[in-house]
Write a protein that holds these residues in place. Sequence first.
Motif, short mmCIF file in Angstrom:
data_model
loop_
_atom_site.label_atom_id
_atom_site.label_comp_id
_atom_site.label_asym_id
_atom_site.label_seq_id
_atom_site.Cartn_x
_atom_site.Cartn_y
_atom_site.Cartn_z
N GLN A 72 56.49 82.34 73.79
CA GLN A 72 55.49 82.79 73.16
C GLN A 72 54.49 83.47 73.47
OE1 GLN A 72 54.65 78.79 71.46
NE2 GLN A 72 56.24 78.83 69.61
N THR A 73 53.72 83.17 74.83
CA THR A 73 52.61 84.00 75.28
C THR A 73 53.92 85.20 75.63
OG1 THR A 73 51.67 81.54 76.49
CG2 THR A 73 51.39 83.78 77.26
N ARG A 74 54.25 84.77 76.43
CA ARG A 74 54.79 86.42 76.68
C ARG A 74 55.87 87.31 75.53
NH1 ARG A 74 58.70 84.18 79.44
NH2 ARG A 74 60.60 84.94 77.98
N THR A 75 56.58 86.79 74.16
CA THR A 75 56.21 87.71 73.44
C THR A 75 55.18 88.29 72.91
OG1 THR A 75 58.63 86.65 72.62
CG2 THR A 75 57.56 87.84 70.74
N ALA A 76 54.09 87.84 72.49
CA ALA A 76 52.87 87.86 72.06
C ALA A 76 52.04 88.91 73.05
CB ALA A 76 51.73 86.85 71.77
N ALA A 77 52.55 88.88 73.84
CA ALA A 77 51.54 89.52 74.21
C ALA A 77 52.37 91.32 74.73
CB ALA A 77 51.44 89.41 76.25
N GLU A 78 53.80 91.03 74.82
CA GLU A 78 54.33 92.41 74.93
C GLU A 78 54.27 93.44 73.25
OE1 GLU A 78 58.20 90.81 75.16
OE2 GLU A 78 58.13 90.82 77.63
N GLN A 79 53.89 92.19 72.48
CA GLN A 79 54.25 93.19 70.79
C GLN A 79 52.97 93.56 71.08
OE1 GLN A 79 54.18 89.60 67.87
NE2 GLN A 79 56.80 89.92 68.14
N SER A 80 51.37 93.09 71.24
CA SER A 80 50.55 93.81 71.60
C SER A 80 50.40 94.89 72.84
CB SER A 80 49.04 92.30 72.12
OG SER A 80 48.16 93.24 72.73
N LEU A 81 50.87 94.61 73.44
CA LEU A 81 51.29 95.83 74.51
C LEU A 81 51.99 96.96 73.59
CD1 LEU A 81 50.08 96.54 77.27
CD2 LEU A 81 52.33 96.33 78.14
#
Length: 592
Positions: A72-81
């Motif tokens: 979840q953390t990784r997906t949110a960060a990738e979407q933000s990037l």
Amino acid sequence: TTQQRAETHSTHHHIAALQVDSVILLPSCQPQVIAYTFAHNRRNLKPSHHRRRTKMADLRQVLIGTLSPDIQTRTAAEQSLEASKRTAGHSLEVLRLIASSDAANVTIRQTAAVHFKNIVKKGWDEANENGTDGIQISQPDRITIKSHLVELMCTAPRQIQAQISEAISLIAAVDYPANWDNLLPELVQKMGSPDMNVVCGILKTANSIFKRFRHVARSDELYTIIAYTLKHIQEPLLALFMSTGKAVEAFANDPEQLKLRFDALYSMSRIFYSLNYQDLPEFFEDHIAEWMGEFSKYLSYKNPVLVDADEELDPSPIDKLQTAIVENLALYASKDEECFLPYLGDFTTLVWNLLISLTPLPKHDTLVTTSIKFLSSLVEKHLHKKLFQEEATLREIVTRIVIPNLMIREVDEERFEDDPQDYIQTEVEGSDSESRRKCSRDLLRAMCRQYEAQTTAICSNHVGTMLAEFAADTTKWAAKDVAIHLMLGISVRRESAMGVSETNDAVNVMEFFTTHIFPELQDANHANRPMVKTTALKFVYTFRQQFTTEQLVSLMPLLISHLGSPSVVVHTYAAYVIERILMTKDGNMAST
């Protein structure tokens, strides 16, 4: 050094002149990014500096999030990037983070470098028919990036350097040289660095940029770019190649320094290939003696310091350089340039001696196949007939080069079982990464074009001996496999995608099929000699146009039975052969 201090002073002077929110990359003594805001007083600098520090801290946290094991953390960060890359100025913020001097955050900086490269790959070319995915890189940002990217590459850690190098190549593919006229002068200047890590990085980048000169149609625009490139790099390249050769002698017992020199020599050899691909430039013709003298030296070079006796898969730095040099020789030989002919005899001997000294290990596969293809290109030309016309020479080629490289190795058996798809592509169908056996068959065909009678007689004797060896002891199935490959090499005169259209009159293909191929396919025990069965299937595929309808009708049940083989290679290739036969038109078959 005095030169470094002078360069640093010059760079600081250049930085002080820049204005208006430009991101500046300092030289190696200070590898960070400073934000300068045009202002009439110092108070205006602080808010901008603070805002940029906040932005970089936020970007760092997002990049850390992309490495999180929590999905979840990784997906949110990738979407933000992903969303951030469409924001104006984002590419510079990423570059600013890459250039930070925090050694503890090398992993984050490397992640940022990969992100920056992907931004460039997708968003730099505004004319890309697939669009830029909403990425915005303003013209001032583009100028700033290009002005400092080479310096950043030279000062960054190696794992980051590779990503920046690729980004430079991607930008150069769009902008070089018309919209990046300081790139090549800067690269050439850095070629003189006393730091060999910097030199190797620069040469790898230049090699990547100049690859665009290969495998493309000639045009005035292309030749203009090549002429511009030659003007700047041809003399420094030769000087560096020669001086690196002297350093090789000086560091003969220092593996670390020696490897760096061989890496540099390899990159320069590939640059040589790119610059000479379209035509032989005048400078290279004028200095052919220097280039060929250096090349010949390395074809016979040996140094155990650079050889790992336990390594079986990866080629040594010496192997890689020798492969690049043989490719350069093949390029020159293909052009039939008069200035190269005086060197051809000596190089043929050097490549021959190198080839017969190489091991069957996979680490030598590329060097072996490249060398065999070089010999093939010479053998098939009447221009070079005097080099190979003696029967003793032809016999040596078959005995010492062709047959050893047709033999099945342990690694081939492992690949047959463990990586059947790769085996099918390289050994059965052929691919860009050609195998030793395919190149050896091609060498035989090249020999037959000029010396058909002698080559046929020599190979027929070997075929008879090997088949007799197999008949006496069926556990020696590898001998039969080589015999079939020899027949495949000498029997074909003309071939197209539809199959063989003309065969060697001195070879009775159908008799060989009846005596040695048909019985192999009749063997109902799929566990017996699956590799030989694959070669037998290849024989049927190759000569499918020579079979009569009646022969194919009798063959079909045998081919269908091999669909039940437990071997992936055998049943896959059996299906492929059946498909090819069914697509063969009656009019193309041999008359009944």
